[in-house]
Design an enzyme around this catalytic site. Structure first.
Site, PDB file in Angstrom:
ATOM      1  N   ASP A 139      -3.047   0.801  -5.789  1.00 13.14           N
ATOM      2  CA  ASP A 139      -3.999  -0.290  -5.571  1.00 13.14           C
ATOM      3  C   ASP A 139      -4.558  -0.742  -6.925  1.00 13.14           C
ATOM      4  OD1 ASP A 139      -5.838  -1.228  -2.875  1.00 13.14           O
ATOM      5  OD2 ASP A 139      -6.668  -1.645  -4.868  1.00 13.14           O
ATOM      6  N   HIS A 185      -0.896  -2.820   6.031  1.00 14.93           N
ATOM      7  CA  HIS A 185      -0.848  -1.815   4.962  1.00 14.93           C
ATOM      8  C   HIS A 185      -1.738  -0.638   5.302  1.00 14.93           C
ATOM      9  CE1 HIS A 185      -4.029  -4.742   4.014  1.00 14.93           C
ATOM     10  NE2 HIS A 185      -4.707  -3.753   3.464  1.00 14.93           N
TER      11      HIS A 185
END
Ligand code: 5GP
Length: 119
Positions: A29, A99
């Site tokens: 991320d 996700h």
């Protein structure tokens, strides 16, 4: 619908890749919420958990299996981690491409469940 994640899948936006096969991509991320913060996404453009169809269930299972392997590879399988899916506005889902967030590497504050959650 094109999203930031579909651009990452096609390669027009770079990512720091952790895992890839024909069906699944995992990458760090860009704004980590914990020492380990990996996003696991299907290459199939499913907008959210709401659109997961019965024929997608093997794919969802494989995403869990990939999460399990990444947790092992990154050394957080034993210390612990969370696998989080945000679905829809109240959850704060910002990217309309299914996700899972795999987060760990530190004690995580309680959101739901856990020994320090509120009644
Ligand atoms: P959501 O809020 O939709 O569950 O989570 C979306 C996540 O995608 C956020 O944690 C955000 O930091 C991450 N993200 C957004 N844009 C990018 C990007 O371009 N690259 C990477 N690696 N992560 C991104």
């Amino acid at each position: 619908m094109e999203t930031i994640f579909s651009k990452i899948i096609e390669g027009s936006i770079p990512c720091n890749k952790v895992f890839e096969n024909e069906r699944i991509l995992a990458f760090y991320d860009i704004e980590p919420a914990a020492p380990v913060h990996v996003l696991i996404i299907p290459k199939k453009p499913i907008p959210s958990m709401n659109e997961v169809a019965p024929e997608d269930l093997p794919l969802i299972g494989e995403m869990h299996s990939v999460a399990q392997q990444i947790a092992k590879d990154l050394g957080i399988a034993e210390t612990g981690y969370r696998l989080i899916n945000n679905c829809g506005p109240d959850s704060g889902q910002a990217v309309s491409h299914l996700h899972y967030h795999l987060v760990g590497g530190a004690k995580l504050g309680a959101l739901v469940g856990g020994s320090s959650s509120h009644a």
